[in-house]
Design an enzyme around this catalytic site. Structure first.
Site, mmCIF file in Angstrom:
data_model
loop_
_atom_site.group_PDB
_atom_site.id
_atom_site.type_symbol
_atom_site.label_atom_id
_atom_site.label_comp_id
_atom_site.label_asym_id
_atom_site.label_seq_id
_atom_site.Cartn_x
_atom_site.Cartn_y
_atom_site.Cartn_z
ATOM 1 N N GLY A 50 0.822 -1.215 0.000
ATOM 2 C CA GLY A 50 0.000 0.000 0.000
ATOM 3 C C GLY A 50 0.848 1.254 0.000
ATOM 4 O O GLY A 50 0.601 2.193 -0.759
ATOM 5 N N CYS A 51 1.863 1.257 0.835
ATOM 6 C CA CYS A 51 2.717 2.450 0.947
ATOM 7 C C CYS A 51 3.489 2.692 -0.338
ATOM 8 O O CYS A 51 3.738 3.827 -0.729
ATOM 9 C CB CYS A 51 3.671 2.294 2.125
ATOM 10 S SG CYS A 51 2.796 2.098 3.693
ATOM 11 N N THR A 52 3.873 1.594 -0.994
ATOM 12 C CA THR A 52 4.596 1.735 -2.257
ATOM 13 C C THR A 52 3.680 2.312 -3.331
ATOM 14 O O THR A 52 4.062 3.237 -4.056
ATOM 15 C CB THR A 52 5.155 0.368 -2.708
ATOM 16 O OG1 THR A 52 6.024 -0.121 -1.667
ATOM 17 C CG2 THR A 52 5.945 0.496 -3.995
ATOM 18 N N ALA A 55 3.145 6.013 -2.571
ATOM 19 C CA ALA A 55 4.332 6.809 -2.884
ATOM 20 C C ALA A 55 4.501 6.948 -4.396
ATOM 21 O O ALA A 55 4.815 8.032 -4.901
ATOM 22 C CB ALA A 55 5.574 6.161 -2.264
#
Length: 161
Positions: A50-52, A55
């Site tokens: 999710g964070c990737t 970003a």
């Protein structure tokens, strides 16, 4: 330093200043960007799916943010080394700050209880704050979706600006 869950800051609050290191170890302060709109997003962890995606979405929209003179800053409690690798791996052009002591994370109220598979633990709730030119929070986006967050922020800024 209490580890009690705290509440998200609200619209109209003065954005707490902070000074944190980026992936190269340079200290960055919120105050450095006075007079600009700042998109401050807190996320749980480098290199998680999710964070990737979140970003990479911000990276993909980076030029558009630059065109409207908005600064994008991502903060997590990962180390500066982790941030550097994360940024290099995905070609992230914006600022990533490391907050292992949870200074900014707690100041903005994003350190909260999270439930995962019935277990409760403390962690960063993925949240985005838009801070205006005078350092006041003008929009709060709690529990944002990684895939749409950058687009929603852009749409808001373009509509509001």
């Amino acid at each position: 330093m209490s580890m009690e869950p705290n509440k998200l800051l609200e619209v109209g609050a003065k954005a707490p200043d902070f000074t944190l290191p980026d992936g190269s170890g340079n200290c960055v302060s919120l105050a450095d960007f006075a007079g600009k709109k700042v998109v401050l997003y807190f996320y749980p962890r480098d290199n998680t799916p999710g964070c990737t995606r979140q970003a990479c979405a911000f990276a993909g929209a980076f030029e558009e943010f630059q065109q409207i003179d908005a600064v994008v800053i991502g903060i997590s409690k990962d180390s500066t080394t982790s941030h550097k690798k994360f940024a290099e791996k995905h070609g992230l052009p914006f600022i990533l700050l490391s907050d292992p002591e949870l200074t900014a994370i707690q100041a903005y109220g994003v350190w909260q209880e999270k439930k995962l598979y019935g277990k409760v633990s403390m962690g960063v709730v993925r949240s985005t704050f838009i801070i205006n030119e005078n350092g006041v929070i003008e929009k709060v986006m709690p529990k944002v979706k990684p895939d749409t967050n950058a687009a929603e922020v852009l749409a808001y800024l373009k509509g509001a600006g």
